[in-house]
Scaffold this motif. Structure first.
Motif, PDB file in Angstrom:
ATOM      1  N   PRO A   1       0.833  -1.213   0.000  1.00 27.94           N
ATOM      2  CA  PRO A   1       0.000   0.000   0.000  1.00 27.94           C
ATOM      3  C   PRO A   1       0.862   1.255   0.000  1.00 27.94           C
ATOM      4  CG  PRO A   1      -0.854  -1.603   1.569  1.00 27.94           C
ATOM      5  CD  PRO A   1       0.461  -2.147   1.089  1.00 27.94           C
ATOM      6  N   GLY A   2       0.449   2.215  -0.812  1.00 27.63           N
ATOM      7  CA  GLY A   2       1.238   3.438  -0.951  1.00 27.63           C
ATOM      8  C   GLY A   2       2.314   3.346  -2.009  1.00 27.63           C
ATOM      9  N   TRP A   3       2.376   2.203  -2.658  1.00 26.54           N
ATOM     10  CA  TRP A   3       3.349   1.994  -3.740  1.00 26.54           C
ATOM     11  C   TRP A   3       2.586   1.546  -4.985  1.00 26.54           C
ATOM     12  CZ3 TRP A   3       8.910   1.969  -3.028  1.00 26.54           C
ATOM     13  CH2 TRP A   3       9.294   2.346  -1.725  1.00 26.54           C
ATOM     14  N   GLY A   4       3.112   1.865  -6.160  1.00 25.12           N
ATOM     15  CA  GLY A   4       2.471   1.499  -7.414  1.00 25.12           C
ATOM     16  C   GLY A   4       3.429   0.787  -8.340  1.00 25.12           C
TER      17      GLY A   4
ATOM     18  N   ALA B   1       7.562  -5.271 -13.200  1.00 25.89           N
ATOM     19  CA  ALA B   1       7.541  -5.835 -11.844  1.00 25.89           C
ATOM     20  C   ALA B   1       7.977  -4.861 -10.764  1.00 25.89           C
ATOM     21  CB  ALA B   1       8.434  -7.078 -11.791  1.00 25.89           C
ATOM     22  N   ALA B   2       8.580  -3.752 -11.104  1.00 25.26           N
ATOM     23  CA  ALA B   2       9.114  -2.826 -10.096  1.00 25.26           C
ATOM     24  C   ALA B   2       7.994  -2.062  -9.411  1.00 25.26           C
ATOM     25  CB  ALA B   2      10.087  -1.854 -10.750  1.00 25.26           C
ATOM     26  N   CYS B   3       8.225  -1.685  -8.161  1.00 29.99           N
ATOM     27  CA  CYS B   3       7.273  -0.879  -7.392  1.00 29.99           C
ATOM     28  C   CYS B   3       7.944   0.427  -6.988  1.00 29.99           C
ATOM     29  CB  CYS B   3       6.820  -1.629  -6.142  1.00 29.99           C
ATOM     30  SG  CYS B   3       5.882  -3.141  -6.476  1.00 29.99           S
ATOM     31  N   THR B   4       7.227   1.527  -7.161  1.00 31.52           N
ATOM     32  CA  THR B   4       7.735   2.840  -6.763  1.00 31.52           C
ATOM     33  C   THR B   4       6.722   3.506  -5.845  1.00 31.52           C
ATOM     34  OG1 THR B   4       6.758   3.887  -8.714  1.00 31.52           O
ATOM     35  CG2 THR B   4       9.034   3.149  -8.903  1.00 31.52           C
ATOM     36  N   GLU B   5       7.229   4.379  -4.983  1.00 33.03           N
ATOM     37  CA  GLU B   5       6.358   5.044  -4.030  1.00 33.03           C
ATOM     38  C   GLU B   5       5.405   5.992  -4.756  1.00 33.03           C
ATOM     39  OE1 GLU B   5       6.727   7.278   0.316  1.00 33.03           O
ATOM     40  OE2 GLU B   5       8.509   6.898  -0.927  1.00 33.03           O
TER      41      GLU B   5
ATOM     42  N   GLY C   1       1.468  -0.384 -16.276  1.00 31.94           N
ATOM     43  CA  GLY C   1       2.816  -0.293 -15.745  1.00 31.94           C
ATOM     44  C   GLY C   1       3.216   1.119 -15.390  1.00 31.94           C
ATOM     45  N   VAL C   2       2.281   2.066 -15.443  1.00 33.02           N
ATOM     46  CA  VAL C   2       2.560   3.434 -15.042  1.00 33.02           C
ATOM     47  C   VAL C   2       2.172   3.567 -13.571  1.00 33.02           C
ATOM     48  CG1 VAL C   2       2.040   5.869 -15.429  1.00 33.02           C
ATOM     49  CG2 VAL C   2       2.174   4.285 -17.363  1.00 33.02           C
ATOM     50  N   ALA C   3       3.121   3.989 -12.729  1.00 33.33           N
ATOM     51  CA  ALA C   3       2.896   4.009 -11.287  1.00 33.33           C
ATOM     52  C   ALA C   3       1.721   4.894 -10.908  1.00 33.33           C
ATOM     53  CB  ALA C   3       4.170   4.469 -10.580  1.00 33.33           C
ATOM     54  N   SER C   4       1.558   6.030 -11.576  1.00 30.84           N
ATOM     55  CA  SER C   4       0.480   6.957 -11.223  1.00 30.84           C
ATOM     56  C   SER C   4      -0.879   6.311 -11.421  1.00 30.84           C
ATOM     57  CB  SER C   4       0.584   8.229 -12.068  1.00 30.84           C
ATOM     58  OG  SER C   4       1.790   8.911 -11.798  1.00 30.84           O
ATOM     59  N   VAL C   5      -1.043   5.554 -12.517  1.00 29.41           N
ATOM     60  CA  VAL C   5      -2.312   4.876 -12.779  1.00 29.41           C
ATOM     61  C   VAL C   5      -2.557   3.801 -11.733  1.00 29.41           C
ATOM     62  CG1 VAL C   5      -3.594   3.480 -14.432  1.00 29.41           C
ATOM     63  CG2 VAL C   5      -2.155   5.360 -15.237  1.00 29.41           C
ATOM     64  N   ASP C   6      -1.533   3.001 -11.438  1.00 26.30           N
ATOM     65  CA  ASP C   6      -1.684   1.934 -10.462  1.00 26.30           C
ATOM     66  C   ASP C   6      -2.004   2.498  -9.076  1.00 26.30           C
ATOM     67  OD1 ASP C   6      -1.558  -0.946 -10.120  1.00 26.30           O
ATOM     68  OD2 ASP C   6       0.163  -0.569  -8.812  1.00 26.30           O
ATOM     69  N   CYS C   7      -1.386   3.615  -8.731  1.00 32.77           N
ATOM     70  CA  CYS C   7      -1.644   4.236  -7.431  1.00 32.77           C
ATOM     71  C   CYS C   7      -3.090   4.721  -7.328  1.00 32.77           C
ATOM     72  CB  CYS C   7      -0.685   5.402  -7.208  1.00 32.77           C
ATOM     73  SG  CYS C   7       1.038   4.891  -6.937  1.00 32.77           S
ATOM     74  N   LEU C   8      -3.599   5.331  -8.388  1.00 32.67           N
ATOM     75  CA  LEU C   8      -4.988   5.807  -8.364  1.00 32.67           C
ATOM     76  C   LEU C   8      -5.966   4.647  -8.242  1.00 32.67           C
ATOM     77  CD1 LEU C   8      -4.878   8.625 -11.091  1.00 32.67           C
ATOM     78  CD2 LEU C   8      -5.060   8.915  -8.614  1.00 32.67           C
ATOM     79  N   LEU C   9      -5.680   3.527  -8.913  1.00 32.07           N
ATOM     80  CA  LEU C   9      -6.556   2.369  -8.819  1.00 32.07           C
ATOM     81  C   LEU C   9      -6.566   1.790  -7.404  1.00 32.07           C
ATOM     82  CD1 LEU C   9      -5.715   0.524 -12.168  1.00 32.07           C
ATOM     83  CD2 LEU C   9      -7.766   1.820 -11.632  1.00 32.07           C
ATOM     84  N   ARG C  10      -5.383   1.656  -6.810  1.00 33.96           N
ATOM     85  CA  ARG C  10      -5.300   1.075  -5.467  1.00 33.96           C
ATOM     86  C   ARG C  10      -5.956   1.974  -4.436  1.00 33.96           C
ATOM     87  NH1 ARG C  10      -1.885  -3.176  -5.022  1.00 33.96           N
ATOM     88  NH2 ARG C  10      -0.617  -3.678  -6.855  1.00 33.96           N
ATOM     89  N   ALA C  11      -5.858   3.281  -4.628  1.00 34.83           N
ATOM     90  CA  ALA C  11      -6.468   4.202  -3.670  1.00 34.83           C
ATOM     91  C   ALA C  11      -7.986   4.066  -3.666  1.00 34.83           C
ATOM     92  CB  ALA C  11      -6.056   5.631  -3.986  1.00 34.83           C
ATOM     93  N   ARG C  12      -8.564   3.535  -4.733  1.00 38.95           N
ATOM     94  CA  ARG C  12     -10.012   3.382  -4.843  1.00 38.95           C
ATOM     95  C   ARG C  12     -10.435   1.910  -4.836  1.00 38.95           C
ATOM     96  NH1 ARG C  12      -8.175   7.811  -6.761  1.00 38.95           N
ATOM     97  NH2 ARG C  12      -9.424   9.733  -6.865  1.00 38.95           N
ATOM     98  N   ASN C  13      -9.517   1.042  -4.388  1.00 37.84           N
ATOM     99  CA  ASN C  13      -9.793  -0.398  -4.293  1.00 37.84           C
ATOM    100  C   ASN C  13     -10.224  -0.996  -5.637  1.00 37.84           C
ATOM    101  OD1 ASN C  13      -9.239  -0.540  -1.486  1.00 37.84           O
ATOM    102  ND2 ASN C  13     -11.287   0.255  -1.036  1.00 37.84           N
TER     103      ASN C  13
END
Length: 582
Positions: free
Chosen positions: A14-17, A22-26, A109-121
């Protein structure tokens, strides 16, 4: 490691995208992530719209446009090379990834997109759905372009062959012919077909990639004797041992439907439109983006290139477990495409065939040389030399494209500059004409008058026989009986030479006096003098002696040349404008 969790640290915490495969960034701030996503979407849509409108406003595809289309096909294919299981160097993978991202609309694979998705479950199914709806978005864009061109009242840019077809129709049927509308505005069907050709050409590989990547699942040993399977692109989505998950069926349908359906839609659409309308030039204009640069009998060749892209994606996705076989299959597919290109020579110019053949050859050579990474006897030095050669090939292909684009772009620049200089010349000529007309209208004037005994002028004249004419025109004897006319400057001041008899003077002095043509009192003085001359002319014409010149009335309003009439008569100067002076 920080930012990872799950089986074998395969998920982002959580808090990472997820960034890349395969890499994860904050994750950045939510507002910043939204800004990145909006900017990416707006930029991509704007580029597609610009390309579509430029095509719509093109009467004939230029050589550089055909080559640029080949460049797009090349970078889309070369961008997929990084997804092969070959042991590419990090620099090569990055170079392939740049080509992939620059030629396709991909946000996976874009961290910003993945972060927005996770923030909204939300999970990757949301992204998959958005990708699969892109054809509907493309159709909406086509209607949007139609509204814009109609609102701006753009007239179609048509070539000579299409114009000849339109004139022939109008001659046979009249203005109600189906093609007559092209002389006034864009019809809906033309805008929709042209925009869809551009957008679907660009989005085709993206649609196939996104529809097939969600078909791949991998197993992870979570504990002794237990293996769990997860979707590769989103390891929060569980799969069974056969790779089934919640939207696998939809992915299979989209992969088959878009992979085969889009090329077939192009072939069927061209055949149908050409058969219904029956106008070859109009059909060419609508499908020009896809068929320009090919021989008439090979107008369908772009659909072959689409199938080639689909085959390459399928090899990457479905032959991923055997790296050697995957590389061989990719090399065989590109070799077959190269052989077909050389054998059929589908393009209508030798340079088009050459640049396409070289593009396919370089991709084939890259895959072939990539097999050397699997050679067990190759050492690190050998890998370094191999990597350097592949980098030279990957970058050298753009030098090759630049060589072929140089002449067409130079010709285009010269054409644009020539039209610009011609337009500037016409603008200057128009400005000079307007300035000349302005000077003629607002420049110096002359006043002329004719006596009752003289011949009347055809121009505008007041009751006193005064007439305003341009300074550029020389007065004729008929319009100026005295043969002399006095000038009026741009401020409306009439200057007349006169003899003035001042009080107590021995003899009249000569000089110039100005009449303000906007001042009623000055005009009254001038009118009285003209009336006196008319009476003198009339008396002379009937044999009577001319009457003595009466002193003109005068006034003083603060700016006139004439003294106030309230002064005693003895103090008033006398103005004597005889007819010779006038």
């Amino acid at each position: 490691a920080d930012g990872y969790e799950g089986p074998l640290c395969s998920r982002c915490a959580p808090g990472w995208g997820r960034s890349g495969p395969a890499a994860c960034t904050e994750c950045p701030d939510e507002g910043e992530s939204i800004g990145y996503v909006v900017a990416g979407v707006v930029g991509t849509v704007g580029a597609l719209l610009a390309w579509a409108i430029n095509t719509l406003r093109t009467a004939e595809f230029k050589d550089h446009q055909v080559i640029i289309r080949t460049v797009v096909n090349h970078v889309q294919a070369a961008g997929k090379l990084g997804e092969f299981s070959t042991q590419w160097s990090p620099f090569l993978k990055g170079l392939f990834a740049v080509q992939e991202s620059s030629s396709s609309m991909s946000f996976s694979g874009v961290a910003s997109v993945d972060c927005l998705l996770r923030a909204r479950n939300l999970d990757y199914s949301t992204i998959f759905t958005a990708y699969m709806l892109l054809p509907i978005v493309a159709l909406a864009m086509a209607f949007g372009v139609f509204v814009v061109v109609r609102a701006l009242k753009m007239k179609p840019v048509i070539g000579p062959e299409l114009e000849a077809e339109i004139r022939e129709d109008m001659k046979a049927i009249g203005t109600r012919s189906r093609t007559a509308i092209l002389l006034r505005r864009y019809p809906l069907y033309m805008v929709v077909v042209t925009v869809l050709c551009v957008t679907m050409f660009t989005l085709y590989q993206t649609l196939i990639t996104q529809a097939t990547t969600v078909l791949v699942c991998s197993g992870y040993v979570t504990e002794e004797g237990k293996t769990e399977y997860f979707l590769d692109v989103d390891r929060t989505i569980a799969c069974d041992e056969q790779g089934n998950h919640k939207f696998r069926t939809a992915a299979l349908l989209c992969a088959a439907g878009y992979g085969v359906g889009i090329p077939l839609a192009f072939i069927f659409g061209y055949t149908f439109v050409n058969g219904v309308i029956g106008k070859q030039a109009l059909t060419y204009q609508m499908f020009m983006f896809l068929i320009a640069g090919y021989q008439e009998k090979f107008w369908w060749w772009q659909s072959i290139i689409m199938v080639r892209k689909m085959v390459l994606v399928f090899i990457i996705v479905f032959v991923r477990d055997n790296a050697h076989l995957q590389s061989y299959c990719g090399m065989w597919a590109m070799s077959a495409a190269l052989i077909a290109q050389i054998w059929f020579q589908p393009n209508n110019k030798p340079e088009f065939n050459l640049v396409e053949s070289l593009s396919l050859a370089l991709i084939t050579v890259t895959l072939n040389l990539g097999l050397l990474y699997f050679w067990p006897d190759i050492d690190e030095f050998g890998k370094g030399v191999l990597t350097a050669v592949l980098i030279i090939i990957s970058l050298g292909v753009f030098v090759m494209f630049g060589f072929f684009l140089y002449a067409p772009i130079k010709s285009l620049i010269m054409e644009v500059v020539g039209k610009g200089l011609e337009g500037l010349k016409e603008f200057r000529e128009k400005q000079n004409e307007e300035d000349a007309d302005k000077d003629k209208d607002s420049g110096p004037r002359r006043l002329q008058f004719t006596s009752r005994a003289g011949e009347e002028s055809d121009g505008f004249s007041d009751e006193s026989g005064l007439e305003r004419v341009d300074m550029d025109e020389e007065p004729s004897p008929a319009s100026s009986p005295r043969g002399r006319a006095r000038s009026v400057n741009s401020r409306g001041i009439l200057r007349l030479p006169s003899r003035v008899a001042a009080p107590g003077a021995a003899k009249p002095a000569t000089g110039n006096f100005d009449f303000d043509l906007e001042d009623e009192a000055d005009l009254e003085v001038l009118g009285d003098q003209v009336s006196r001359l008319r009476r003198a002319d009339t008396s002379t014409h009937h044999g009577a002696a001319p009457a003595a010149a009466a002193a003109p009335p005068a006034h003083d309003d603060g700016h006139s040349m004439f003294p106030n009439t309230r002064r005693p008569a003895a103090q008033r100067p006398k103005f004597d404008f005889d007819d010779d002076l006038l």
